[in-house]
Write a protein that holds these residues in place. Structure first.
Motif, PDB file in Angstrom:
ATOM      1  N   PHE A  95       0.900  -1.283   0.066  1.00  0.00           N
ATOM      2  CA  PHE A  95       0.033   0.022   0.066  1.00  0.00           C
ATOM      3  C   PHE A  95       0.687   1.121  -0.004  1.00  0.00           C
ATOM      4  N   ASN A 100      -0.085   5.563  -2.396  1.00  0.00           N
ATOM      5  CA  ASN A 100      -1.106   6.016  -1.131  1.00  0.00           C
ATOM      6  C   ASN A 100      -0.434   6.681  -0.075  1.00  0.00           C
ATOM      7  N   ILE A 131      -6.486   4.811   4.390  1.00  0.00           N
ATOM      8  CA  ILE A 131      -5.919   5.517   3.010  1.00  0.00           C
ATOM      9  C   ILE A 131      -7.190   6.627   3.075  1.00  0.00           C
TER      10      ILE A 131
END
Length: 711
Positions: A95, A100, A131
């Motif tokens: 991620f 992100n 996120i």
């Protein structure tokens, strides 16, 4: 070698292990073609088995063996790659790499908190991350350091939320230093984060393993029982390490003493301790052998005893490994009395590696199995060489044989990993092994009867004094001349040669097969050649090394097997830092000790190489620089130096220390170097610097830890 036919499981684990090692060094996500290849290999094996039955006279056994090797190799490789967290799409690191912006993390503490000199360390399992405004589930372990604080009340199973971004674990910053990053990758840990008391918030309790939480609770309760009855200090530290596997209280001096005496295996709860529990319970339950189903009941009780001990000691990897090994041995003895012990060991290793393939790369795993194999194979041969009349002498000889057998099979790995060899291990083990049995037995008695009036006081007094005698004996051994040979160094290739030599000599002595005597002689010749080449290179080495050790100044001039080491007094007096950052490099280069010089930064002339160090208290005028004509400029300063004064000298390399220099100074120096086409090395990002010198002791080549040549 017909005897190999009787240990197929031990033979088959070799290609399986090879596949795991390949997966570690050359990781690759398991995909469809691997599964297809495995399927085709299995079909080929089945076909070959049928072919062997129909055409036994013309069947070549090595063809079947080759296909079996390939199958097991790819099985090991596939299992290892399938457990690699790097290939898990839900791992939290993916991620971060996708661009992100992670706002927060939620994780669970999955280990006991370990007190360090400046922090508190634990392992965190990250469960989810935020996120934008959405929480996303994820997986992955992270090393977490908490700043020491009296208000820190965290424990195993606590769930916390924090906002700091985990960072990748750094590679070694000095030459030949311990690769902590590689070690953690064995445990699927690739990131770390440092938190203060204000960086996180406890949001609940969600232990990953209820059984482990119970184990920790039990262990802490048993430890508190020792403390309640006045056991403290060095005695408590040794007792908690020996019986419960808690080593946090061991001081560096105690560890050094036991290491010098060749008794560190007593402090690491593993096969020896589980073996003691097994032997004690086997003796206590021997009366069950008289009954028809007594052997089954005995096996069940032995298994329960072994695993209860594993629970009490906190389910550490070494105890789980040893408990698994003994569990298979108990089952093998119960089900089939004529079972081969080597097959049982092979089966237990398979079971462990199927669950955790990279356990193979753990030093403890390797030492445990090698020690057991050595004791099983060598001990009977040595023990039967002599037969003593008196029981006490016979038992002393028995312990001596066990010590020799275990040391023969583990010494090469001990030298490879720890660069040392205890010279008095035979003497120390004569007391230490019986003392371990005695302490374990009395500890069980104490924990069972401490609540009875006066029993706790009496047994704890006996226990405390036995441990005191053991500590005193170990310290006496440490103070004997040359109790520990340090600075030994061999390569991985030389370690394999040593094992070939040891195995060949042992097989030759026990079976009188002459071919193994020739193999051992060839191994000795090969080892002599590699050592001669290594010593030749060491005698002809001419180099300057800049170490990056926090804010310390450290530079070294090596000429042959001599070392002249310049450093500040704080570093020279810190043995732990010296061993971690410097000594391993010395041992690799054939230097047992160097001439340590306490010197603050000032002009140095090493060989014919002139080094001009800049520090916060010292700067140089243009005239001084031009008169000195330095070959190397070394900056260990927060201040912007007057670089205009250097324009008149030749193009010289500039090195910035690993100290936390301001970005402004670093950028200023880097810009100057680019403009004037000077070489530039930032030790903070590139690690230590090594300068190879030519025959005239002038700089010939410069490289860093990250860009070092393979020598």
């Amino acid at each position: 070698m017909i005897w190999l036919n009787y240990i197929p499981l031990l033979r088959l684990i070799l290609p399986f292990s090879s596949g795991i090692i390949w997966a570690f060094y050359f990781p690759q996500k398991t995909n469809l073609w691997v599964i297809v290849l495995l399927f085709l290999t299995v079909l080929s094996l089945l076909a070959l088995i049928e072919f062997k039955q129909l055409h036994a006279n013309i069947f070549n056994r090595w063809v079947f063996g080759l296909f079996a090797f390939i199958l097991l190799f790819f099985l090991g490789n596939s299992f290892a790659n399938s457990t690699n967290e790097r290939f898990n799409p839900n791992h939290f690191s993916h991620f971060l790499h996708n661009g992100n912006k992670v706002g927060a993390y939620i994780g669970t503490i999955s280990s006991e908190l370990e007190l360090k000199p400046n922090s508190v360390k634990a392992i965190l399992e990250i469960k989810s991350l935020k996120i934008d405004s959405n929480w996303v589930s994820c997986t992955g372990k992270c090393l977490i350091y908490f700043k020491k604080d009296p208000d820190l009340k965290l424990q195993y199973g606590d769930e916390i939320v924090f906002t700091r971004q985990p960072s990748e674990i750094n590679s070694p910053t000095n030459f030949d230093a311990f690769n902590y990053k590689k070690y953690l990758s064995h445990h699927y840990i690739y990131a770390q984060v440092y938190l203060t008391i204000s960086d996180y918030k406890r949001i609940g309790q969600n232990p990953p393993n209820i059984l482990k939480k119970t184990a920790i609770k039990w262990r802490n309760r048993l430890l508190s029982n020792y403390e309640k009855f006045g056991i403290s200090g060095a005695e408590l530290a040794i007792l908690s390490a020996l019986t419960l596997g808690k080593k946090e209280s061991l001081t560096p001096d105690l560890k050094t003493s036991y290491s010098s005496a060749g008794a560190m295996h007593v402090l690491a709860v593993s096969g020896l301790h589980v073996g003691i529990i097994f032997l004690v319970m086997k003796f206590l339950l021997s009366w069950l052998d008289k009954y028809k189903i007594g052997s089954i009941i005995k096996a069940i009780l032995l298994l329960v005893s072994v695993w209860i001990y594993a629970i009490i000691t906190g389910f550490s990897p070494s105890v789980i490994r040893a408990a698994t090994m003994f569990s298979f041995m108990i089952l093998a003895i119960t089900i089939q009395k004529n079972s081969n012990i080597y097959n049982t060991l092979g089966l237990s290793a398979f079971a462990i590696l199927l669950v955790k393939p990279f356990m193979l790369l753990e030093v403890g795993f390797q030492l445990s199995y090698l020690a057991v194999i050595g004791i099983i194979y060598i001990h009977p041969f040595l023990y039967n060489l002599f037969n003593f009349k008196y029981w006490i002498v016979n038992q002393a000889w028995n312990i001596t044989c066990v010590s020799i057998a275990a040391q023969l099979t583990t010494a090469p790995l001990g030298i490879l990993y720890f660069h040392q060899f205890p010279t008095y291990f035979l003497i120390s083990n004569l007391l230490i092994i019986p003392a371990a049995f005695l302490i374990m037995g009395i500890s069980i008695l104490f924990q069972s009867l401490y609540f009875i009036p006066y029993m706790g006081e009496v047994i704890s007094w006996v226990l405390k004094n036995i441990v005191w005698v053991l500590n005193s004996f170990v310290i006496k051994i440490e103070h004997l001349p040359i109790s520990l040979i340090k600075g030994l160094d061999i390569s991985t290739f030389e370690t394999w040669i040593l094992y070939v030599i040891i195995a060949s000599i042992l097989i030759w002595l026990t079976t009188s097969t002459r071919v193994f005597s020739r193999i051992s002689l060839f191994g000795i010749l090969l080892l002599s050649c590699t050592q001669t080449i290594e010593k030749w290179n060491q005698l002809n080495q001419k180099e300057i090394t800049f170490y990056t050790i926090g804010n310390h100044f450290a530079v070294e001039f090596k000429n042959g097997n001599q070392s002249f080491f310049w450093a500040d007094s704080n570093l020279l007096s810190n043995k732990e830092k010296m061993q971690f950052h410097v000594y391993h490099h010395w041992w690799k280069r054939g230097i047992s000790s160097g001439l340590n010089i306490n010197q603050k930064a000032q002009p140095l002339i090493l060989g014919n190489t002139k080094i001009l160090p800049f520090d916060p208290k010292r700067n140089y005028t243009a005239k001084q620089i031009h008169l000195f004509q330095p070959d190397i400029l070394y900056f260990n300063t927060f201040k912007n130096p007057d670089l205009e004064s250097m324009k008149g000298i030749e193009n010289q390399p500039i090195i910035i220390s690993g100290k936390k220099n301001s970005k402004l100074v670093t950028n200023h120096l880097e810009e100057f170097c680019k403009t004037h086409h000077w070489q530039f090395y930032n030790m903070k990002s590139e690690g230590g610097i090594k300068i190879k010198l030519n025959e005239d002791y002038k700089p010939e080549k410069i490289y860093t830890v990250k860009t070092s040549l393979k020598e």
